[in-house]
Design a protein around this motif. Sequence first.
Motif: not given
Length: 638
Positions: A140-152
Amino acid sequence: MAYGLFFSALLVGIVTIIDSGRFSNIAVYFLFGITLLFSILGMLPKTASGLFRQILLTTGLVILGTLACYRAFVLTSQWSVFIFVPDTLLGLAAWKIQPEKRPWRERLLLPLFLTASVPGLLWWLKPVSFLSVVGQGSLAFIIGGGVWLALAPQLVPKGRLPVILSLAVFALLAFIAMADVSGIVSAPESITNLLYHWGGYIGNVADMQAGLVPFVDMPLQYGIGPTLFIDGLCHINGDCWFGMYCGMVILGLVYGLSLACSGIYMAGKERSTGIVLIFLIAVFCLAGNPSGGIVPMIIPSTGAMRFAPLALLILALSAGRTRLAGLVMFLACIWSLDMAAMSLVTFGGVMMARRGLWRGSLIAGGVLVAAEVFLILAHRLLTGEFMDISAYLEYFIHIPDPMPLNPFGALPLFAGAIWCGMRLLQTPPVDQVERQRDVTAVCAMLAAFLYCIGRGHDNNILNISPFMLLVAVRMLGRPSAAVSARLAVASVAAIIGFSTWVGGHPFTGGSPSGYAALAPVLKPADSDVDKIAAAVGNPQHLPVFIPSPRRGHVAKLEIWTPLDPWPTFMVLPDDRLEVYIQRAARRLKKSGCIVAPADQIGQWENLYAAAYSITDKQMLTLPGLLPVTAICLRPREL
């Protein structure tokens, strides 16, 4: 402080009224504790140091999370409940990322939204061990972190190539997600659900192909659009199940791509990678109950087969093509009755924002009236009969399996999205196109929520998560809310890490994986029907109707009554069933048999008494089944 204390008292009253043994109340206790904690923080003197406040906040959240975990573990004996630990840290992060100059009551809203909505989704978790929870939390942390970075926001070259490449990847992954049914085949529960829900669509097609007239001899639960669409695909190879499969793949691509493109219009192409990722998760992973395989493929009404016209309307409005949007609304109103309501709310809201209340209402209402008049006249021209308005509105009047909304479940997700939408509309518009996109996102979310009013199970809130995310995507362009919106979107995406996808079987990697894998699984359903039909002493080889709520397979069905398959009619009252039985008897003039449990056969005799006479009645005992009774019927007009 007064608001916090009032809210805390309200929650205490709710907890007192509701049985404290219910698992859903864990979220209420947790929300109460957090509200009380922030109220205490608000009462501290302004001279209290920032470090002291942070220590108090962190300690309080961790203690509350631990207590909530213990309470939940005692009730459920499942380690999954320790999602409360990262949930408390999520609330802390939501508080910290916001500017300190903002009033504390406004800073409180995002932490409350996240910490309330995540526990409210505990029903969605699968039973796991402690070690599995650690793995799920990491994912979950990896998915959420990936989305966080991709939305920059990212610097992208000029031109459309980056966006086209992102959408091409989306289309490829979406096609794999919808077309690969290997996970469905490997899960017996998924196959049962597929037979039941696909049968609701294919049953109407079978009735129509037998000669029954839609909206006269039978109602259509999902509308004339899906019925005609599947009927056309049935002619590919004469197999309506294959046609249904093709239709699901086609509309799944249309639905997903329309929302992804709308998201890129609303957030800008500099965020196209993140938009593609979040809508891939929302459309194909979050929707529906946890199960093997892609749930929108198993249950068509949770995804593309219902919402594809609304997604196309959103795309046209997001692109600023208002006239094209009017045409899409016209077609959506014909597609189904619920889509007519959703498109009216979406298109009508945009028109009122652009043209004013009265003029906008007249435009949207005019499109709706024109579409309904066209449908009535086309029906009269093609069938020679006018529609029965009662049959047209049948499932609007009699909502299938109504379920009240659960305020302690996934509803806080929608409440948070509503708050975001209201804030979005309060900000001054940059220009008319940008304002139109704001209104489109908010109105589309409200329109999709109409689906949940009569069917308020928590999974239905997740079914409309793509439309809630449209509002969050619009918030990414607001400097004051961009960071909060990124955190909210990333948190929703991270939920997938705790679903049955982890250790489940959305895909098995086996071969074949397309319809060739699904077709053999349908044969046992045929053989069961054949065995029951063969047990009936039926020298005339009359078609047999088996009124079972899980009887969804209609591949070899010979229609003699519109009630077969039964699931699409079981929600209607007896007086309405009698109307359709009598009309079908006059039109088809076919005899048939009914097989039902012995203690229920009397109600079937009463239903069919006005239009049919009983020619034979038999008591049957079949291996592995309760005693049943078979009655054979003949239309009285023959």
